[in-house]
Scaffold this active site. Structure first.
Site, PDB file in Angstrom:
ATOM      1  N   CYS A  50       5.389   5.156   1.123  1.00  0.00           N
ATOM      2  CA  CYS A  50       5.160   5.147   2.564  1.00  0.00           C
ATOM      3  C   CYS A  50       5.621   3.833   3.184  1.00  0.00           C
ATOM      4  O   CYS A  50       6.075   3.806   4.334  1.00  0.00           O
ATOM      5  CB  CYS A  50       3.678   5.394   2.860  1.00  0.00           C
ATOM      6  SG  CYS A  50       2.548   4.242   2.051  1.00  0.00           S
ATOM      7  N   HIS A 305      -2.229   2.738   3.127  1.00  0.00           N
ATOM      8  CA  HIS A 305      -1.138   3.610   3.561  1.00  0.00           C
ATOM      9  C   HIS A 305      -0.429   2.984   4.758  1.00  0.00           C
ATOM     10  O   HIS A 305      -1.064   2.355   5.610  1.00  0.00           O
ATOM     11  CB  HIS A 305      -1.698   4.988   3.933  1.00  0.00           C
ATOM     12  CG  HIS A 305      -0.658   5.928   4.443  1.00  0.00           C
ATOM     13  ND1 HIS A 305       0.332   6.449   3.631  1.00  0.00           N
ATOM     14  CD2 HIS A 305      -0.449   6.445   5.690  1.00  0.00           C
ATOM     15  CE1 HIS A 305       1.111   7.244   4.360  1.00  0.00           C
ATOM     16  NE2 HIS A 305       0.661   7.257   5.602  1.00  0.00           N
TER      17      HIS A 305
END
Length: 1009
Positions: A50, A305
């Protein structure tokens, strides 16, 4: 950390290319999903990438970077097709970045893959699954690109766009000498701790001065002495794109651990850097920057994330928030309905619109009627036939617009095609329009949505594969918290984009990449059409009424299942009339009308539900799905019998149990079980017609055939008029039919039937008394309150044994290994004996112990596995000595030199029962326990048996004795040593040993065995 990101190692590079060398996939694999309403492509997460996706999207939405990369042709970068050629230089990283950006711009898929790019980095699967820091990746990726572009016209790409300089100065207070050092940067790292926002952090770095004074002086090179001085830093050169890294992660030296700064940290959408620059006399526009990307980290310092907020500078996406989109659609719908309501009701307009949307521009006439039904929700016959006549006649009356071909197909005449799509003077004509719309989502719909962009470009949240529009004010939510801004990207306000780049994803994309993406889009559309076509096919199971018969309220094949049923594959977009015609072609022997009814296979048989009508309706529209059952018949009868259809007449398959007669059932079977199908609307009283008994008691179990008390209920007489469905009976439910005179299972009070009071227990009894008896094993029905003596009597009767066994037999449970366990006391109930349904009991000789007696097993000696196991019944109040004497008497062992021990978990002789006067009950000896008769007496209380070895000293023997005699030792076993405090008096039996000398205390603990 990031593998060989600096090196272009060809051995790691795959031959995957979009539309060319891509890894082959199975034809059955579904194609990737098309782009969603934003018309922007995300990037797939390979497991932990990510952070990479967020940075790549930022670079992709930096048009100047993207176009500079596109400007490098194969003559400088080489071609991926030449990877395997050792004498050809191929710059893999920029080539893979070009291909990825082209996919993000032009390929109609929801998310692009970075597999080829990460393979060009030299990453393995472990690297792709491991998350890293995006700030460090930014520096390493730029360094890798610079290395890869050496020797090309793009060698200064990174420096040209991102390079800036900072000058550090120290000014002497006495001679005013200035000492300076210049530093280059690609990104600025600013503090977050104890700082309110970006402007304050930049002020602290580039406006505030640090003073050298008092004990902290500066040695001036010009004065050659320690002097007071001022230290400062300024931005000397500003890059077109300013990257700012926020120091969110710090180290707590008191706790010795890392932590993330989650306090509020503001940053502006537009910022003026003039106060922080060395040169301040330029125009304000030279110092103005606008925020266009915010990389956000959600989580803690050890994981989390990343996703990114990005400003769509070139207006490539469809920005429309859901609530605003819904409102806009509603307003457009109202306006459209008001202005064009009459026009939309005109069949001429509708038919022209349908034909203009067809790719082939012509369709069969019957399909045109089907398209009309799908578009308007009403067939031509119902809506227009009365006013305009049949559809074919209407088309013929408008021959100036429609062309009817000899093969019964209709199309628009050419002049109306041009009117529909616009002439060449208005654009590039129909053909060029088709070419320009290979990427369909870049057409006019995008431009109309962006008409409201008066406020400038819009923002999107790109979260791996997911792309959603956001408002500019949503950025403020990332000022603080566990989910907060981590990297900021600004662009100079002077950087203006050309008008031709707006809403044009093909702008400056190299021709070969455009062609490759166009070919890939055509292939994707073809695969999606094939997939849709495959998804539209359904398999129908046709049951032929002439091959079925009706009994018990359900249909059953009179022939084999294969002969009674046909399978037909058909497109669900076809009509019911098409299906009927296909069946006529299959069944050449059929005479008369064909009625089609939906059917379902139930446990009781096949049942019919709804008759299908409306030949103009599509199969999908009437609810026919893949695997549906259709019954083909005349709609009246099957085999001369009327068929009742619908939910109200569903047949229910019931399990019927009743007590078996003397000569009924199998060997030892106590109940007879059969299955009967009855309509769910039938009354319970009709069940007697299907049963051999004229009447009695019915108990029902809606949950099945288990015998749990809470599931069995007596059906009162007043409920016999209720239907099968209303009382809760369904497929698999059971009913138990009992004779009315059998009161062992139910209570009869005052002649009225009451509730079912006891569980039904099924016990099996095996004969161990007389092996020559005919019946070796029987089933006995009882209740949990039945006494074991009654079960024994029933078993003796069922086994046809003599009545003399009643007083000389007992019931003993049998475990899974076939071992007979302790007899069950005859005054116990089934519940007290803890017997489960289906338990196996043995009918054996001998009386069962009473509730105050113990049934014990015992063995003799230490060989427990080989020795015989004997049984005995003793009173629980008997002492250990009394129990031992009874066991010695039964086993025939002489003398009293014995004692008892328990069996441990290893089935070995364990703890001794040393207190011979204690009662068995006090020692927790229970029925079924096994004891061991062990040889030898136990020492008196307070004494231990201890083996002692006596070593004979060498000096006690003469010189004439042999060496062998000198090494001999004599073992002297003491009878007992008393456990007493030091200095205590030993018993007389030990006095002789005590007088042997002081050697014994040292030797008594040693053992030679």
């Amino acid at each position: 950390m990031f593998g060989d990101l600096f090196e272009e190692d060809f051995s790691f590079v795959s031959n995957n290319q979009c539309g060319k060398g891509k890894k082959p996939k199975s034809k059955d694999t579904e194609p990737p999903a098309p782009r969603e309403f934003t018309k922007l492509s995300g990037i797939k997460n390979q497991g932990g990438t990510c952070y990479l996706n967020s940075l790549l999207q930022t670079l992709h939405f930096t048009p100047e970077f993207r176009e500079a990369l596109f400007s490098l042709g194969p003559e400088e970068l080489g071609s991926l097709e030449d990877i395997s050629k050792p004498d050809v230089k191929v710059r893999i990283i920029p080539l893979q970045l070009q291909r990825l950006f082209a996919q993000l711009l032009l390929l109609d898929q929801q998310a692009a893959s970075t597999t080829d790019l990460t393979e060009s980095f030299g990453w393995n699967s472990n690297e792709e699954m491991r998350q890293h820091d995006v700030q460090e990746l930014n520096r390493i990726l730029f360094s890798a690109l610079e290395t890869s572009l050496v020797g090309t016209s793009g060698h200064d790409l990174i420096n040209r766009l991102y390079h800036g300089t900072v000058v550090n100065q120290i000014v002497c207070k006495e001679c005013k000498n200035v000492s300076e050092r210049q530093e280059d940067f690609l990104d600025l790292t600013v503090a977050v701790k104890d700082v309110s926002g970006l402007e304050e952090a930049l002020w602290n770095m580039y406006v505030e001065e640090e003073y050298f004074e008092n004990d902290n002086l500066y040695r001036c090179g010009a004065c050659n002495k320690l002097v007071e001085a001022a230290k400062s830093a300024k931005l000397r050169k500003l890059p077109p794109f300013l990257t700012i890294s926020l120091l969110r992660f710090n180290f707590d030296f008191e706790k010795c651990e890392r932590y993330k700064e989650t306090s509020c940290y503001t940053f502006p959408i537009r910022i003026n850097l003039r106060p922080f620059c060395e040169q301040t006399q330029l125009d304000d526009l030279e110092y103005m920057y606008e925020l266009f990307s915010v990389i956000i980290h959600k989580g803690g310092c050890y994981g989390g994330h990343y996703h990114v907020y990005i400003k769509d500078v070139d207006a490539l996406g469809n920005w429309q928030l859901k609530e605003e989109e819904s409102k806009l659609m509603t307003e457009e719908k109202v306006q459209k309905d008001t202005e064009n309501s009459k026009e939309m009701e005109n069949p001429l307009t509708i038919l022209k619109g349908i034909l203009s949307e067809e790719e082939s521009k012509q369709i069969p006439v019957d399909q045109l009627g089907q398209k009309l039904l799908e578009k308007k929700g009403m067939s031509w016959n119902k809506k227009y036939r009365k006013q305009y006549g049949p559809i074919r006649k209407y088309l013929q009356n408008h021959s100036q617009i429609f062309r009817l071909s000899p093969d019964n197909k209709v199309s628009l005449k050419e002049m109306y095609h041009k009117l529909q799509f616009g002439s060449d003077s208005q654009g590039q004509g129909l053909q060029s329009s088709s070419q320009n719309n290979d990427v369909q989502w870049t057409s006019e719909s995008l431009c109309t949505v962006l008409k409201d962009s008066a406020s400038g470009s819009h923002w999107f949240d790109l979260n791996d594969s997911k792309v959603q529009p956001i408002k500019e004010k949503d950025i403020e939510k990332q000022f603080q918290g566990k989910e907060s801004a981590y990297m900021l990207f600004y662009r100079k306000s002077q950087l203006k984009r050309p008008s031709e780049a707006q809403a044009n994803p093909r702008y400056r994309v190299p021709g070969p990449l455009v062609n490759e993406m166009d070919a890939a889009n055509i292939e994707l559309r073809k695969r999606r059409m094939d997939c849709d076509s495959a998804d539209s096919n359904i398999d129908l199971h046709l049951h032929l009424g002439s091959h079925y018969k009706l009994y018990h309220g359900a249909l059953h094949p009179s022939l084999s299942q294969k002969e009674s049923m046909l399978d037909l594959t058909i497109d669900k977009r076809k009509t019911l009339g098409d299906l009927r015609q296909s069946i006529f072609q299959l069944l050449e022997f059929w005479e008369g009308d064909i009625i089609l009814s939906t059917a379902k296979s139930l446990p009781a048989g096949l049942h019919l539900y709804q008759t299908l009508d409306g030949d103009e309706m599509t199969l999908g529209g009437i609810g026919l799905a893949d695997g549906a059952h259709v019954f083909v018949w005349n709609g009246k009868e099957v085999g001369g019998m009327e068929v009742l259809s619908g939910l109200d007449h569903e047949p229910v398959l019931l399990n019927v149990l009743r007590l078996a007669g003397y000569n009924e059932g199998g060997k030892g079977q106590h109940f007879i079980e059969s299955q009967h199908a009855v309509p769910c609307s039938a009354e319970l009283s009709t069940l007697w017609k299907a049963l051999p008994l004229p009447g009695g008691i019915i108990l029902m179990n809606s949950s099945g055939s288990d015998k749990e008390v809470e599931n069995w209920k007596v059906v009162p007489e007043e409920d016999m008029k209720k239907t099968v469905r209303s009382v809760g009976l369904t497929d698999g439910s059971s009913i138990l039919v009992l004779d009315s005179h059998d009161q062992s299972l139910v209570n009869m009070a005052s002649g009225n039937l009451t509730a079912f009071t006891h569980d039904i227990s099924w016990l099996q009894v095996k004969n161990f008394c007389r092996l020559e008896a005919e019946e070796k094993q029987v089933k006995i029905t009882a209740t949990i309150e039945t006494v074991m003596s009654d079960i024994k009597i029933k078993a003796i009767q069922e086994l046809q044994l003599g009545e003399d066994l009643v007083n000389d037999s007992c019931l003993r449970p049998i475990n899974r290994n076939g071992k007979l366990l302790s007899p069950v006391p005859e005054d116990y109930t089934v519940k007290e004996a803890e017997l489960k349904m289906g338990s196996l009991l043995g009918l054996c000789h001998g009386k069962a112990p009473t509730s105050t007696q113990l049934f014990l097993y015992f063995v003799v000696g230490s060989d427990l596995q080989g020795g015989p196991e004997m049984e005995i019944i003793v009173e629980e109040t008997a002492s250990v000595r009394e129990c031992l004497n009874l066991m010695l008497e039964k086993s025939g062992l002489p003398g009293d030199n014995w004692h008892l021990r328990r069996i441990d978990w290893c089935y070995e002789a364990g703890e001794a029962l040393s207190e011979e006067s204690a009662r068995l009950k006090e020692l927790n000896v229970c029925s079924g326990d096994t004891l061991v008769i062990t040889e030898g007496k136990l020492p008196p209380k307070g004494f231990l048996k201890v083996p002692i070895w006596w070593y004979k000293p060498l000096m006690h023997f003469g010189h004439q004795e042999s060496m062998q005699d000198q090494m001999n030792c004599m073992t002297c076993m003491m009878g007992a040593l008393r456990v007493s405090p030091a200095g205590g008096q030993l018993p007389d039996c030990c006095a002789g040993h005590h007088n042997m000398g002081n050697r014994w205390p040292a030797l008594c603990g040693e053992r030679g065995d």
